[in-house]
Design an enzyme around this catalytic site. Structure first.
Site, PDB file in Angstrom:
ATOM      1  N   ASP A  15       0.808  -1.229   0.000  1.00 31.72           N
ATOM      2  CA  ASP A  15       0.000   0.000   0.000  1.00 31.72           C
ATOM      3  C   ASP A  15       0.836   1.272   0.000  1.00 31.72           C
ATOM      4  O   ASP A  15       0.454   2.267   0.613  1.00 31.72           O
ATOM      5  CB  ASP A  15      -0.978  -0.003   1.193  1.00 31.72           C
ATOM      6  CG  ASP A  15      -1.800  -1.262   1.225  1.00 31.72           C
ATOM      7  OD1 ASP A  15      -2.319  -1.643   0.165  1.00 31.72           O
ATOM      8  OD2 ASP A  15      -1.902  -1.886   2.296  1.00 31.72           O
ATOM      9  N   HIS A  45      -4.681  -2.239  -5.731  1.00 31.01           N
ATOM     10  CA  HIS A  45      -3.962  -1.049  -6.166  1.00 31.01           C
ATOM     11  C   HIS A  45      -4.969   0.045  -6.480  1.00 31.01           C
ATOM     12  O   HIS A  45      -5.806  -0.118  -7.356  1.00 31.01           O
ATOM     13  CB  HIS A  45      -3.132  -1.356  -7.416  1.00 31.01           C
ATOM     14  CG  HIS A  45      -1.967  -2.248  -7.148  1.00 31.01           C
ATOM     15  ND1 HIS A  45      -1.161  -2.753  -8.138  1.00 31.01           N
ATOM     16  CD2 HIS A  45      -1.445  -2.706  -5.985  1.00 31.01           C
ATOM     17  CE1 HIS A  45      -0.205  -3.487  -7.593  1.00 31.01           C
ATOM     18  NE2 HIS A  45      -0.368  -3.487  -6.289  1.00 31.01           N
TER      19      HIS A  45
END
Ligand code: IMP
Ligand code: MG
Length: 330
Positions: A15, A45
């Protein structure tokens, strides 16, 4: 023939903005292929395209810009989820025609893998069947994409594709992060694949062809899983809110902490990072606090310039650093 390959990988716990980097780089027109090299739909994503939020899971970002996109042999794939993801991308107006492929030797996540992972309480997995699928692959009990009838139109041989007559330039996109890597992370609080530059070259491209290695990091750190990561300090609640630190896959709140610069330097060195992208500068700017851990001690800086200078010095002058303060661009 391969002209060159660039790699994007995460230097923290996932992340850290790989999707954003991938989405920016594919728009340069430099790449003929965009390839995911590890993980599965345990990844999420978040990408902003023309102001619209798009979340990808197993399909690399090249597909958003007309670049041939491959789920590489280092990944594992949930077939139902793959078709759902294609539908979701089409619903976002993305033209997928002839663009999405799965390497024929990529392994499959089965319903029994999902059941097994569903019982996890120890690691805090995403429950996407990722670990059990890799377990069976290495135990030589797995099923490959080539054995699945519905996947036939999507199969590709990456040897023929990359080493055929045409010149290829490949953008590798990693999933998870260096500190979730099965060897380099805080085992057992890790994922079941390799998240390093070595993992990228296991997908059909020789190491001599690697040109740039983009390391993704945030100016603070986040982690999702069962272990305690976040110190007891209300500032992290603020960072979570402003930084929208909630899992793109599971919606779980991400635990937050200050950047550990020694860990960042280690990950950058081990992976041979040439370009470092430090994201979310805007979040610390809006809380007006700049801290990091150095040799186990918390250092506080009085300005953004101060923390940037310190990081630049630690990383070293051979690495190009981009400071990113928006979700769309480097
Ligand atoms: P698994 O990969 O689902 O087995 O989960 C193992 C660990 O990696 C857990 O702590 C997950 O929260 C974490 N993890 C897996 N994928 C991601 C990701 O894409 N971002 C952040 N953490 C992840
Ligand atoms: Mg993510």
């Amino acid at each position: 023939m391969i002209n060159f390959a660039d790699v994007i990988l995460d230097l923290q716990q996932g992340d850290s903005g790989k999707g954003k980097i991938s989405n920016s780089l594919v728009q340069t027109g430099d790449y003929t292929h965009s390839v995911r090299f590890n993980g599965s739909n345990n990844a999420g994503h978040t990408i902003y395209k023309d102001g619209k939020k798009i979340v990808t899971h197993s399909i690399p970002a090249g597909v958003l810009h007309g670049v041939k996109s491959i789920i590489g042999p280092g990944c594992v794939v949930n077939v139902d989820h793959f078709f759902d993801e294609l539908d979701d991308l089409e619903d976002c107006g993305i033209d997928l025609n002839g663009l999405v492929y799965i390497s024929k030797n990529t392994h499959i996540i089965t319903s029994s893998h999902l059941e097994d992972d569903g019982r996890d309480t120890k690691i805090g997995t995403t429950k996407r069947g990722n670990g059990p699928a890799y377990r069976d692959k290495y135990d030589r009990k797995g099923i490959r994409a080539s054995e699945v009838h519905e996947l036939q139109p999507y199969l590709i041989d990456v040897y023929e594709e990359f080493h055929g007559k045409k010149g290829c330039s490949v953008l590798f996109e990693g999933a998870q992060g260096f500190y979730l890597d099965v060897d380099w992370g805080d085992y057992p609080y890790v994922t079941s694949s390799h998240c390093t530059v070595g993992s990228a070259v296991m997908n059909g491209v020789p190491p001599q062809k690697i040109r740039k290695i983009y390391g993704a990091a945030k100016i603070y750190e986040t982690y999702v899983g069962t272990k305690k990561f976040e110190p007891d300090d209300p500032v992290f609640e603020k960072i979570r809110g402003l930084g929208n630190e909630y899992g793109a896959t599971t919606g779980r709140p991400r635990q937050c902490n200050w950047l550990d610069i020694d860990n960042l330097v280690k990950a950058a060195r081990i992976n041979g990072v040439t370009d470092l992208v430090v994201s979310k500068m805007d979040i610390l700017r809006s809380i007006g606090m700049w801290c990091l851990y150095y040799h186990g001690k918390k250092l506080t800086f009085s300005s953004e310039m101060g923390i940037k200078d310190f990081i630049t010095n630690q990383i070293g002058s051979d690495v190009t650093i981009y400071w990113s303060d928006n979700p769309e661009n480097l």
